[in-house]
Design an enzyme around this catalytic site. Structure first.
Site, mmCIF file in Angstrom:
data_model
loop_
_atom_site.group_PDB
_atom_site.id
_atom_site.type_symbol
_atom_site.label_atom_id
_atom_site.label_comp_id
_atom_site.label_asym_id
_atom_site.label_seq_id
_atom_site.Cartn_x
_atom_site.Cartn_y
_atom_site.Cartn_z
ATOM 1 N N GLY A 1 55.047 74.154 18.657
ATOM 2 C CA GLY A 1 55.805 74.546 19.851
ATOM 3 C C GLY A 1 56.818 75.619 19.494
ATOM 4 O O GLY A 1 57.915 75.681 20.027
ATOM 5 N N GLY B 1 58.678 78.005 22.153
ATOM 6 C CA GLY B 1 59.551 77.453 23.201
ATOM 7 C C GLY B 1 61.005 77.847 23.008
ATOM 8 O O GLY B 1 61.353 78.567 22.070
ATOM 9 N N ASP C 1 51.729 77.521 18.163
ATOM 10 C CA ASP C 1 51.956 77.241 19.589
ATOM 11 C C ASP C 1 50.608 77.284 20.303
ATOM 12 O O ASP C 1 49.657 77.891 19.806
ATOM 13 C CB ASP C 1 52.914 78.288 20.202
ATOM 14 C CG ASP C 1 53.564 77.769 21.487
ATOM 15 O OD1 ASP C 1 54.747 77.377 21.444
ATOM 16 O OD2 ASP C 1 52.857 77.708 22.525
ATOM 17 N N ASP D 1 46.752 73.527 19.328
ATOM 18 C CA ASP D 1 46.967 72.617 20.456
ATOM 19 C C ASP D 1 47.347 71.263 19.880
ATOM 20 O O ASP D 1 46.528 70.613 19.230
ATOM 21 C CB ASP D 1 45.661 72.506 21.272
ATOM 22 C CG ASP D 1 45.811 71.484 22.420
ATOM 23 O OD1 ASP D 1 44.891 71.376 23.238
ATOM 24 O OD2 ASP D 1 46.872 70.805 22.477
ATOM 25 N N TYR E 1 60.106 62.456 31.791
ATOM 26 C CA TYR E 1 60.592 63.097 30.557
ATOM 27 C C TYR E 1 61.513 62.139 29.802
ATOM 28 O O TYR E 1 61.354 61.904 28.606
ATOM 29 C CB TYR E 1 61.329 64.379 30.937
ATOM 30 C CG TYR E 1 62.022 65.100 29.830
ATOM 31 C CD1 TYR E 1 63.418 65.130 29.766
ATOM 32 C CD2 TYR E 1 61.307 65.783 28.860
ATOM 33 C CE1 TYR E 1 64.070 65.823 28.755
ATOM 34 C CE2 TYR E 1 61.958 66.488 27.847
ATOM 35 C CZ TYR E 1 63.342 66.498 27.813
ATOM 36 O OH TYR E 1 63.997 67.183 26.817
HETATM 37 C C1 VAH Z 1 65.814 69.464 30.588
HETATM 38 N N1 VAH Z 1 66.779 71.085 29.032
HETATM 39 O O1 VAH Z 1 66.547 69.908 31.430
HETATM 40 C C2 VAH Z 1 66.165 69.761 29.139
HETATM 41 C C3 VAH Z 1 67.136 68.742 28.587
HETATM 42 C C4 VAH Z 1 69.209 67.355 28.984
HETATM 43 C C5 VAH Z 1 68.237 68.339 29.558
HETATM 44 O O2 VAH Z 1 66.471 67.639 28.109
HETATM 45 O O3 VAH Z 1 64.852 68.814 30.860
#
Ligand code: VAH
Length: 315
Positions: free
Chosen positions: A6, A9, A32, A51, A141
């Site tokens: 990555g 990024g 990447d 990948d 996330y």
């Molecule tokens: C996001 N930049 O916004 C990331 C981060 C705390 C935020 O994990 O998803």
């Protein structure tokens, strides 16, 4: 040799350059899924398309290139993750599980995987959030980051893999564009201030969030990874902090340099994500265990951001 997954990024580009400065350009292989980032192309170091979901290919690279350290930075961030939950979970988790197994099998010496303050949820005490507290993330996330931290701790306890991780705040940088974060308004605001002297913010003016300038985040990552293993008491992820600010405060900081800058606010779905995160973080354990100390506050970051974006935009 060091492998960066990555590398194109927001963190990857800068971490690749910083690690090459320390270990030598040819000892840091950038990879990447996309083509090589222009800044890395200009750096002219080793690059490969890779990948992270292709277990066999990743295993081949790590064994054939006798990799001793791996930085896994590939991930789907908070805002993008909410648009395709299972896809985001699959990428964030399967990539980590692939690498944990491959690093274990190949006896990789050190493994870095970033977590985030997004691991916390709305039931977490929001002011000076402690290292050990209620952690009930409500974004895909955040769920993947907390689950990943537990997997990292498991591989350390069960197999002795030297894994290290940080709960990054929102990261602000100018070199490489961010991708789909909720905190990325704090990058766009500087670019728009220079381009149009106006910015429409997708978060409400008083949305306080823990934030950090990329220079500090890169230095923290390297200092964590270079600390003696016996100093690392936490094998999930360390809270990491430098400052907290709101969109209103960033706008005020910019106005000190661009007096006629104006801002208005149009909160969107990302407001709910930001509202579920802490306002400030207690990183005492990082300061105690491996001497963490931030260097950039809001005004110092503003000067550096405006200066470098001006050059980058040719203004
Ligand atoms: C996001 N930049 O916004 C990331 C981060 C705390 C935020 O994990 O998803």
């Amino acid at each position: 040799k060091i492998l960066i997954i990555g590398a194109g990024g927001q963190i990857g580009v800068e971490l690749t350059l910083a690690l090459r400065d320390i270990y030598g350009r040819n000892n840091v292989i950038a990879t990447d899924i996309k083509e090589e980032h222009p800044i890395l192309k200009a750096d002219n170091g080793p690059f490969m398309n890779l990948d992270v979901m292709d277990f066999k290919e990743v295993a081949k690279v790590i064994s054939h290139q006798n990799i001793t350290q791996v930085y896994l930075l590939a991930a789907i961030l908070s805002a993008t993750g909410e648009s395709k939950p299972i896809w985001a979970w699959d990428i964030n988790m399967q990539s980590l599980l692939n690498l944990l197994e491959i690093c274990r099998e190949n006896k990789v010496k050190k493994f870095y995987w970033p977590s985030s303050i997004a691991a916390f949820g709305s039931t977490t005490p929001g002011n000076n959030t402690p290292q050990h507290t209620i952690v009930e993330p409500t974004t895909v996330y955040g769920i993947s980051k907390y689950a990943g931290e537990l997997w990292c701790q498991y591989y350390f306890n069960r197999y002795g893999l030297d894994i290290r991780s940080l709960r990054y705040p929102g990261l602000i940088s100018w070199k490489s564009a961010p991708g789909g974060g909720t905190t990325d308004y704090a990058i766009d605001i500087y670019i728009e201030a220079l381009k149009k002297k106006h910015f429409t913010c997708f978060l409400a003016e008083d949305t306080y969030l823990p934030m950090m300038y990329m220079n500090d985040a890169i230095r923290a990552t390297i200092e964590l990874m270079e600390a003696p293993a016996d100093k690392i008491k936490n094998r999930m992820a360390y809270n990491l902090s430098s400052m907290s600010f709101s969109p209103k405060e960033v706008a005020e900081s910019i106005k000190k340099h661009i007096p006629d800058f104006t801002i208005d606010y149009a909160p969107d779905f990302r407001q709910q994500i930001a509202a579920s995160w802490p306002q400030s973080i207690d990183d005492t354990e990082a300061r105690t265990d491996w001497n963490w100390k931030p260097e950039f506050d809001l005004d110092k970051m503003t000067v550096d951001m405006l200066e470098n974006i001006k050059i980058k935009l040719g203004l």
